[in-house]
Write a protein that holds these residues in place. Structure first.
Motif, PDB file in Angstrom:
ATOM      1  N   GLY A  14       0.791  -1.227   0.000  1.00 47.26           N
ATOM      2  CA  GLY A  14       0.000   0.000   0.000  1.00 47.26           C
ATOM      3  C   GLY A  14       0.819   1.269   0.000  1.00 47.26           C
ATOM      4  O   GLY A  14       0.343   2.325  -0.436  1.00 47.26           O
ATOM      5  N   LEU A  15       2.059   1.210   0.485  1.00 44.27           N
ATOM      6  CA  LEU A  15       2.860   2.431   0.571  1.00 44.27           C
ATOM      7  C   LEU A  15       3.348   2.888  -0.795  1.00 44.27           C
ATOM      8  O   LEU A  15       3.686   4.058  -0.982  1.00 44.27           O
ATOM      9  N   ASN A  16       3.356   1.971  -1.761  1.00 43.60           N
ATOM     10  CA  ASN A  16       3.714   2.366  -3.124  1.00 43.60           C
ATOM     11  C   ASN A  16       2.802   3.461  -3.661  1.00 43.60           C
ATOM     12  O   ASN A  16       3.204   4.265  -4.499  1.00 43.60           O
ATOM     13  N   ASP A  17       1.563   3.486  -3.158  1.00 42.76           N
ATOM     14  CA  ASP A  17       0.606   4.495  -3.621  1.00 42.76           C
ATOM     15  C   ASP A  17       1.016   5.901  -3.207  1.00 42.76           C
ATOM     16  O   ASP A  17       0.531   6.882  -3.771  1.00 42.76           O
ATOM     17  N   TYR A  18       1.879   6.015  -2.203  1.00 41.41           N
ATOM     18  CA  TYR A  18       2.332   7.322  -1.745  1.00 41.41           C
ATOM     19  C   TYR A  18       3.513   7.842  -2.558  1.00 41.41           C
ATOM     20  O   TYR A  18       3.860   9.027  -2.463  1.00 41.41           O
ATOM     21  N   LEU A  19       4.123   6.958  -3.333  1.00 47.62           N
ATOM     22  CA  LEU A  19       5.225   7.383  -4.194  1.00 47.62           C
ATOM     23  C   LEU A  19       4.675   7.971  -5.484  1.00 47.62           C
ATOM     24  O   LEU A  19       3.779   7.378  -6.091  1.00 47.62           O
ATOM     25  N   PRO A  20       5.176   9.117  -5.926  1.00 47.63           N
ATOM     26  CA  PRO A  20       4.718   9.654  -7.214  1.00 47.63           C
ATOM     27  C   PRO A  20       4.974   8.640  -8.330  1.00 47.63           C
ATOM     28  O   PRO A  20       6.010   7.983  -8.372  1.00 47.63           O
ATOM     29  N   GLN A  21       4.002   8.537  -9.222  1.00 48.82           N
ATOM     30  CA  GLN A  21       4.123   7.572 -10.312  1.00 48.82           C
ATOM     31  C   GLN A  21       4.700   8.202 -11.575  1.00 48.82           C
ATOM     32  O   GLN A  21       5.067   7.527 -12.516  1.00 48.82           O
ATOM     33  N   GLY A  22       4.756   9.515 -11.609  1.00 40.54           N
ATOM     34  CA  GLY A  22       5.280  10.207 -12.781  1.00 40.54           C
ATOM     35  C   GLY A  22       5.258  11.699 -12.548  1.00 40.54           C
ATOM     36  O   GLY A  22       4.821  12.177 -11.496  1.00 40.54           O
ATOM     37  N   TYR A  23       5.675  12.431 -13.557  1.00 38.68           N
ATOM     38  CA  TYR A  23       5.730  13.888 -13.429  1.00 38.68           C
ATOM     39  C   TYR A  23       4.391  14.474 -13.838  1.00 38.68           C
ATOM     40  O   TYR A  23       3.996  14.395 -14.992  1.00 38.68           O
ATOM     41  N   SER A  24       3.645  15.031 -12.886  1.00 36.22           N
ATOM     42  CA  SER A  24       2.277  15.469 -13.145  1.00 36.22           C
ATOM     43  C   SER A  24       2.251  16.805 -13.870  1.00 36.22           C
ATOM     44  O   SER A  24       3.243  17.533 -13.953  1.00 36.22           O
ATOM     45  N   ASP A  25       1.066  17.128 -14.399  1.00 30.12           N
ATOM     46  CA  ASP A  25       0.873  18.413 -15.073  1.00 30.12           C
ATOM     47  C   ASP A  25       1.058  19.581 -14.113  1.00 30.12           C
ATOM     48  O   ASP A  25       1.294  20.705 -14.532  1.00 30.12           O
ATOM     49  N   HIS A  26       0.912  19.333 -12.812  1.00 31.21           N
ATOM     50  CA  HIS A  26       1.053  20.405 -11.830  1.00 31.21           C
ATOM     51  C   HIS A  26       2.514  20.662 -11.473  1.00 31.21           C
ATOM     52  O   HIS A  26       2.806  21.549 -10.687  1.00 31.21           O
ATOM     53  N   LYS A  27       3.423  19.881 -12.048  1.00 32.88           N
ATOM     54  CA  LYS A  27       4.856  20.095 -11.834  1.00 32.88           C
ATOM     55  C   LYS A  27       5.226  20.063 -10.352  1.00 32.88           C
ATOM     56  O   LYS A  27       6.080  20.809  -9.891  1.00 32.88           O
ATOM     57  N   GLY A  28       4.568  19.198  -9.592  1.00 36.64           N
ATOM     58  CA  GLY A  28       4.873  19.088  -8.179  1.00 36.64           C
ATOM     59  C   GLY A  28       3.780  19.697  -7.327  1.00 36.64           C
ATOM     60  O   GLY A  28       2.676  19.965  -7.788  1.00 36.64           O
ATOM     61  N   TRP A  29       4.095  19.932  -6.048  1.00 32.68           N
ATOM     62  CA  TRP A  29       3.094  20.455  -5.132  1.00 32.68           C
ATOM     63  C   TRP A  29       3.799  21.186  -4.002  1.00 32.68           C
ATOM     64  O   TRP A  29       4.990  21.070  -3.802  1.00 32.68           O
ATOM     65  N   HIS A  30       3.019  21.957  -3.260  1.00 32.39           N
ATOM     66  CA  HIS A  30       3.512  22.628  -2.066  1.00 32.39           C
ATOM     67  C   HIS A  30       3.028  21.879  -0.826  1.00 32.39           C
ATOM     68  O   HIS A  30       1.948  21.293  -0.821  1.00 32.39           O
ATOM     69  N   ILE A  31       3.841  21.930   0.225  1.00 27.43           N
ATOM     70  CA  ILE A  31       3.432  21.384   1.510  1.00 27.43           C
ATOM     71  C   ILE A  31       3.360  22.518   2.520  1.00 27.43           C
ATOM     72  O   ILE A  31       3.962  23.585   2.335  1.00 27.43           O
ATOM     73  N   SER A  32       2.611  22.304   3.589  1.00 26.22           N
ATOM     74  CA  SER A  32       2.427  23.340   4.602  1.00 26.22           C
ATOM     75  C   SER A  32       3.717  23.571   5.386  1.00 26.22           C
ATOM     76  O   SER A  32       4.623  22.732   5.397  1.00 26.22           O
ATOM     77  N   ASN A  33       3.768  24.703   6.072  1.00 32.59           N
ATOM     78  CA  ASN A  33       4.934  24.994   6.913  1.00 32.59           C
ATOM     79  C   ASN A  33       5.072  23.974   8.034  1.00 32.59           C
ATOM     80  O   ASN A  33       6.189  23.588   8.411  1.00 32.59           O
ATOM     81  N   GLN A  34       3.941  23.536   8.595  1.00 29.56           N
ATOM     82  CA  GLN A  34       3.987  22.535   9.656  1.00 29.56           C
ATOM     83  C   GLN A  34       4.581  21.232   9.134  1.00 29.56           C
ATOM     84  O   GLN A  34       5.429  20.616   9.782  1.00 29.56           O
ATOM     85  N   ALA A  35       4.157  20.830   7.938  1.00 31.63           N
ATOM     86  CA  ALA A  35       4.704  19.609   7.335  1.00 31.63           C
ATOM     87  C   ALA A  35       6.180  19.791   7.011  1.00 31.63           C
ATOM     88  O   ALA A  35       6.985  18.869   7.181  1.00 31.63           O
ATOM     89  N   MET A  36       6.566  20.991   6.572  1.00 27.27           N
ATOM     90  CA  MET A  36       7.954  21.249   6.206  1.00 27.27           C
ATOM     91  C   MET A  36       8.873  21.094   7.416  1.00 27.27           C
ATOM     92  O   MET A  36      10.005  20.606   7.285  1.00 27.27           O
TER      93      MET A  36
END
Length: 267
Positions: free
Chosen positions: A95-117
């Motif tokens: 199931g953890l494989n689902d958390y790995l990106p599968q490819g380069y998305s149209d959104h060119k990545g994502w932002h994470i919150s300061n708390q997560a950072m």
């Protein structure tokens, strides 16, 4: 330029390693035979993946596969944590494989919150220590830390607006601009939409991107125009309209200011 596993991994049994760039310099186009997660902790720059430019700023995360080509340019105090991994050598729970990106998305990545950072930064520091230890148990510890890292990157994506902090709202604005650059809008309209004052939004964007609101918007539009100039047969005028400019002469002026050449010369 092709970067190989042997250049970065201490031995063939290792599945994970780190390359912390503090700061990252401009770096020419390259590919590699391993996967990579790139996490931006501060600064700004342009990241070009498969000839498509994207603006980088703090809390930005993106995934690079062996099929991708990428480079860094126009960097300004850009601090990166590069997590290199060999997916076929990882030992991941079901199931953890689902958390790995599968490819380069149209959104060119994502932002994470300061708390997560904050959580991610701590994990990266510990991971960086473990991957450079020779003991066998360090490899297992590194894999365990990597599993925590990908979960934090997944669930650290920005929260709904009503629960977001001021910094996270600003990051949401940057994502919104990248998705809506072709529309006409003012900083006041965007600030109202994200429940911020214009003055606060202007200050926070400057703090995160080292650019004003308008300059950041122009950079995003010009990045999209570069892609269209390379990969479409649209006229310069049509491209100007498509990326949000109502005046093609003004578009050409802004393009030349940023790229040091006209749209026609770039094409």
């Amino acid at each position: 330029m092709k970067l190989n596993v042997n250049d970065f991994f201490s031995n063939t049994e290792r599945a994970i390693t780190t390359e912390l760039r503090t700061p990252q310099d401009n770096f020419p186009e390259h590919s590699h035979d391993f996967q990579e997660l790139i996490i931006v902790s501060q600064g700004s720059g342009t990241h070009v993946i498969n000839d498509i430019p994207d603006s980088l700023e703090q809390n930005h995360v993106c995934f690079i596969s062996p099929q991708d080509r990428h480079l860094f340019e126009n960097v300004d105090n850009l601090y990166l944590s590069n997590i290199l991994f060999r997916k076929d050598a990882l030992s991941l729970p079901a199931g953890l494989n689902d958390y790995l990106p599968q490819g380069y998305s149209d959104h060119k990545g994502w932002h994470i919150s300061n708390q997560a950072m904050q959580k991610v930064s701590h994990l990266i520091q510990t991971l960086d220590t473990e991957v450079h230890q020779p003991q066998r148990d360090s490899e297992w510890m590194a894999q365990a830390l990597f599993q925590q890292l990908i979960v934090e990157l997944h669930r650290g994506k920005l929260a709904p607006l009503e629960h977001a902090s001021m910094d996270d709202k600003t990051l949401q604005v940057l994502d919104w601009i990248k998705a809506n650059y072709h529309q006409e809008f003012t900083i006041g309209e965007v600030a109202d939409q994200f429940q911020l004052s214009s003055r606060t939004l202007s200050r926070k964007i400057k703090q995160i991107t080292h650019q004003s609101f308008n300059n950041y918007l122009h950079q995003v539009r010009i990045n999209q125009a570069m892609q269209l100039l390379q990969y479409s047969d649209l006229s310069v005028t049509d491209i100007a309209f498509k990326v949000g400019y109502s005046d093609s002469n003004y578009f050409s002026t802004k393009f030349k200011k940023l790229m040091n050449k006209s749209p026609s010369e770039f094409r």
